[in-house]
Design an enzyme around this catalytic site. Structure first.
Site, PDB file in Angstrom:
ATOM      1  CG  ASP A 110      -0.391   0.164   2.522  1.00  0.00           C
ATOM      2  OD1 ASP A 110       0.848   0.324   2.614  1.00  0.00           O
ATOM      3  OD2 ASP A 110      -1.156   0.173   3.515  1.00  0.00           O
ATOM      4  CB  CYS A 167       0.602  -2.696   4.532  1.00  0.00           C
ATOM      5  SG  CYS A 167       0.223  -3.700   5.970  1.00  0.00           S
ATOM      6  CB  THR A 188       1.664  -3.253  10.766  1.00  0.00           C
ATOM      7  OG1 THR A 188       0.457  -3.603  10.068  1.00  0.00           O
ATOM      8  CG2 THR A 188       1.458  -1.957  11.529  1.00  0.00           C
ATOM      9  CG  HIS A 236       7.690 -25.462  11.683  1.00  0.00           C
ATOM     10  ND1 HIS A 236       7.735 -25.287  13.044  1.00  0.00           N
ATOM     11  CD2 HIS A 236       8.859 -26.070  11.348  1.00  0.00           C
ATOM     12  CE1 HIS A 236       8.879 -25.767  13.526  1.00  0.00           C
ATOM     13  NE2 HIS A 236       9.580 -26.236  12.505  1.00  0.00           N
ATOM     14  CG  HIS A 244       6.266 -29.591  10.428  1.00  0.00           C
ATOM     15  ND1 HIS A 244       5.982 -28.727  11.458  1.00  0.00           N
ATOM     16  CD2 HIS A 244       7.469 -30.141  10.723  1.00  0.00           C
ATOM     17  CE1 HIS A 244       6.979 -28.735  12.336  1.00  0.00           C
ATOM     18  NE2 HIS A 244       7.889 -29.599  11.903  1.00  0.00           N
TER      19      HIS A 244
HETATM   20  C1  RB5 Z   1      -2.041   2.469   6.517  1.00  0.00           C
HETATM   21  O1  RB5 Z   1      -2.030   3.667   7.202  1.00  0.00           O
HETATM   22  C2  RB5 Z   1      -1.860   1.308   7.460  1.00  0.00           C
HETATM   23  O2  RB5 Z   1      -3.009   1.143   8.218  1.00  0.00           O
HETATM   24  C3  RB5 Z   1      -1.520   0.065   6.701  1.00  0.00           C
HETATM   25  O3  RB5 Z   1      -0.370   0.279   5.945  1.00  0.00           O
HETATM   26  C4  RB5 Z   1      -1.237  -1.183   7.526  1.00  0.00           C
HETATM   27  O4  RB5 Z   1      -0.314  -0.921   8.533  1.00  0.00           O
HETATM   28  C5  RB5 Z   1      -2.415  -1.897   8.027  1.00  0.00           C
HETATM   29  O5  RB5 Z   1      -2.331  -2.970   8.629  1.00  0.00           O
END
Ligand code: RB5
Length: 151
Positions: free
Chosen positions: A12, A69, A71, A102, A138
């Site tokens: 993203d 993204c 996180t 695994h 596994h």
């Molecule tokens: C975008 O601001 C953020 O929410 C996205 O990149 C991600 O971290 C969502 O899980």
């Protein structure tokens, strides 16, 4: 090491620069990389990108996927809604190796706001270089995950 040749990559707006770096890193290693992510920092919806890469992996359009993204969490949760996807968020190489060994993870995910570029490369390398232990407990447990999808 898997026999993967084609990797789908998705990101993203939070991960445009890291996506470009990881795409180039994978291409330098000889992979063909298909970009399903955005190249714009304008805000976009990560579920659409997680779904696109998930469907590409599940259909065999690509061999495996990398999702990034902010996180790594939202985009991997989205991909995991596609049957046949096993996407794992990792912030270091040990879990990246273990999720291939695994869980036979066919998508690796990480957060551009969480890990630096060198750590991201180490995560990708650990996942690519590991082998799925496709036997015993596994194999049984990965089959059980598939059964949950089919319920
Ligand atoms: C975008 O601001 C953020 O929410 C996205 O990149 C991600 O971290 C969502 O899980």
């Amino acid at each position: 090491m898997s026999d993967w040749k084609v990797i789908g990559i998705g990101n993203d707006h939070a991960a445009v620069e890291m996506k470009k770096e990881i795409q180039a890193y994978l291409e330098d290693k000889g992979f063909r990389v298909v970009n399903y992510g955005t190249d714009s920092t304008e805000s976009c919806d990560y579920p659409l990108i997680g779904k696109a890469v998930g469907k590409a992996v599940a259909s065999g359009e690509v061999d495996a996927g990398v999702l990034i993204c902010g996180t790594g969490i939202g985009i991997s949760i989205s991909a995991n809604k596609v049957k046949g996807v096993r996407a794992a968020v990792c912030s270091e190489p040990v879990t990246a190796r273990l999720t291939k060994e695994h869980n036979n993870a066919n998508i690796i995910a990480f957060g551009a706001r969480i890990v630096g570029l060198e750590m991201a490369k180490a995560i990708v390398d650990a996942w690519l270089e590991a082998e799925y232990i496709g036997s015993g407990r596994h194999e049984r447990r990965v089959a059980m995950i598939h059964e949950i999808e089919m319920e």
